[in-house]
Design a protein around this motif. Structure first.
Motif, PDB file in Angstrom:
ATOM      1  N   GLY A   1      42.666 -61.245 -11.647  1.00  0.00           N
ATOM      2  CA  GLY A   1      43.365 -62.460 -12.045  1.00  0.00           C
ATOM      3  C   GLY A   1      42.469 -63.638 -12.327  1.00  0.00           C
ATOM      4  O   GLY A   1      42.958 -64.768 -12.432  1.00  0.00           O
TER       5      GLY A   1
ATOM      6  N   HIS B   1      49.487 -64.945  -8.997  1.00  0.00           N
ATOM      7  CA  HIS B   1      49.787 -63.826  -9.892  1.00  0.00           C
ATOM      8  C   HIS B   1      51.243 -63.891 -10.356  1.00  0.00           C
ATOM      9  O   HIS B   1      51.555 -63.610 -11.525  1.00  0.00           O
TER      10      HIS B   1
ATOM     11  N   LEU C   1      46.333 -62.128  -6.845  1.00  0.00           N
ATOM     12  CA  LEU C   1      47.507 -61.650  -6.117  1.00  0.00           C
ATOM     13  C   LEU C   1      47.377 -62.109  -4.664  1.00  0.00           C
ATOM     14  O   LEU C   1      46.357 -61.853  -4.020  1.00  0.00           O
TER      15      LEU C   1
END
Length: 461
Positions: free
Chosen positions: A113, A149, A400
């Motif tokens: 991410g 996320h 995340l």
């Protein structure tokens, strides 16, 4: 073929009856599930896992299967899989190797991410909340603090969790909350416009109480006509509970006005919303950036030379305990009160004191209130959290961040756990990568105690 079971769960799956029928026809014996492998002949083969199947397969069916099997064999021989010819000549295989290694590492990479260094989103824009023309709300900013996320998938890519509609037995929490909000808005607006709001310490009249019940009853009928209340047997009980809660609300309101010496002057005070009388709240983030915020305040009371901002909640008050001036936006969430206080000051043109409170207007919430005085220090603290959120979005940081794994009767985040099989492996990844320097500000927002400990250790070194 039949599945052995998911390796992330402890329960085995029983073979289908069609497989047992096939064994019965082939061998003349119908074994039980536990005896299937032992009683069948050489024609029956059990594959322990996907990887084992690739390794044992004498003739791969596809080029991809061949490549992966070759890499597995090369890895077992302690070779560098990245140097294998399958990786050298096939870029997709090389990317797969890079992905696995990056996710196993403690670095915050583009596969976790981090879009700061590689922001190729195939043409998808990643707008800043502070960008010209952008209107944001508290509910738009909070998801990034909760799980970046989730914010990326839903608000940048525009992909939402798939709803799995099933038979509705009871009214949903969302529809129940909307019903209560609508009833209280209509009732209080009627009372304010007619000048029928009692003075602080005085009780509501019997006629006013009856009007609230009539308005709520009409809202119940409207939802029932739309088929949003579930089965009749459950709805009869839920309807009575809602009307009882609104009776208790009147009593709680009398206690609130007596305690605070306040009088309601507005409900659903909208700012920056379509057709709203008032424009958006403008928050200066720094010398160059301005954040334009929209929202709708459930209720505003006048209190002496100041005001009270009330945000109704119909759920549990569990996550709001401990809310205070020292921690007004815990973990970067619950941004409504400081934002609404700033909006009230802007809309009403006042510099007076503002008390912000979440009010739990149901038996489930116990009619308690949690909040604090929105002082200058509180506003600065909250603005710092908002600035961290905006900076993180602009930097392209979307890791995340699942909750710590525990048993729950529901899935708390479909974006971290899309297959509903748990987040243990994702949480372990977060624990490895949260110490990356690029996540330092985010860690300070969501786990400030841990960041303090890290900084203390670094200072000793």
């Amino acid at each position: 073929l039949f599945p052995r079971g998911d390796l992330r769960r402890s329960a085995e799956r029983a073979p289908s009856r069609w497989l047992l029928d096939a064994v019965d026809v082939h061998d003349g014996v119908r074994p039980g599930a536990a005896d299937l492998a032992e009683t069948s002949g050489d024609w029956f083969r059990e594959v322990p896992s996907f990887v084992a199947g690739l390794k044992r397969n004498p003739f791969p069916a596809t080029t991809q299967e061949y490549d992966v099997a070759a890499l597995l064999s090369h890895d077992e021989a302690r070779g560098d899989v990245a140097r294998h010819e399958s990786a050298a000549h096939r870029p997709e295989v090389r990317r797969g190797i890079d992905l696995v290694r990056a996710r196993r590492s403690s670095r915050f990479t583009r596969f976790d991410g981090n879009l700061a260094t590689d922001g190729d989103l195939r043409g998808v824009r990643r707008p800043s909340p502070a960008e010209a023309g952008q209107l944001v709300s508290a509910s738009r900013l909070e998801p990034w603090a909760d799980c970046p996320h989730k914010y990326f998938v839903r608000d940048v890519l525009g992909v939402d969790a798939i709803e799995a509609p099933d038979e509705q037995y009871r009214i949903t929490a969302l529809d129940r909350g909307s019903l209560v909000h609508e009833a209280l808005d209509r009732w209080l607006t009627t009372m304010i416009d007619a000048g029928r709001v009692p003075e602080p310490g005085e009780r509501w009249s019997a006629d006013a109480r009856a009007e609230l019940q009539a308005i709520a009853g009409a809202e119940c009928d409207r939802l029932e006509e739309r088929g949003l209340v579930g089965r009749r047997l459950h709805w009869q009980r839920d309807r009575r509970a809602i009307l009882r809660d609104l009776e208790r609300f009147v009593e709680a309101d009398e206690e609130l006005r007596a305690e605070l010496g306040s009088t309601p002057i507005a409900t659903e005070l909208a700012f920056g919303m379509p057709q709203a009388e008032h424009g958006p709240l403008v928050l200066p983030l720094d010398d160059d950036r301005r954040l334009h915020v929209r929202g709708s305040i459930d209720r505003v009371d006048r209190r002496g030379d100041g005001h009270v901002v009330l945000d109704y909640k119909t759920g549990s008050a569990r996550d709001y305990r401990g809310l205070s001036e020292d921690d007004p936006v815990p973990r970067g969430k619950l941004l409504q009160l400081p934002l609404y206080a700033a909006a009230v000051r802007q809309v009403l043109g006042t510099d007076g004191a503002v008390l912000g409170q979440f009010w739990f207007v149901s038996s489930k919430g116990g009619f308690v209130r949690h909040g604090y005085a929105v002082t200058e220090a509180v506003a600065d603290h909250s603005l710092g959290a908002i600035r961290t959120i905006v900076d993180g979005i602009e930097a392209g940081h979307f890791p995340l961040h699942p909750r710590e794994p525990s048993w729950l009767p529901f899935n708390p985040c479909w974006f971290c756990d899309p297959d509903d099989l748990g987040t243990r492996h994702v949480h372990r990844s977060w624990e490895r990568k949260r110490f990356d320097p690029e996540l330092r500000r985010y860690l300070g927002l969501v786990e400030p105690t841990l960041l303090t400990e890290i900084e203390a250790v670094e200072a000793e070194r």
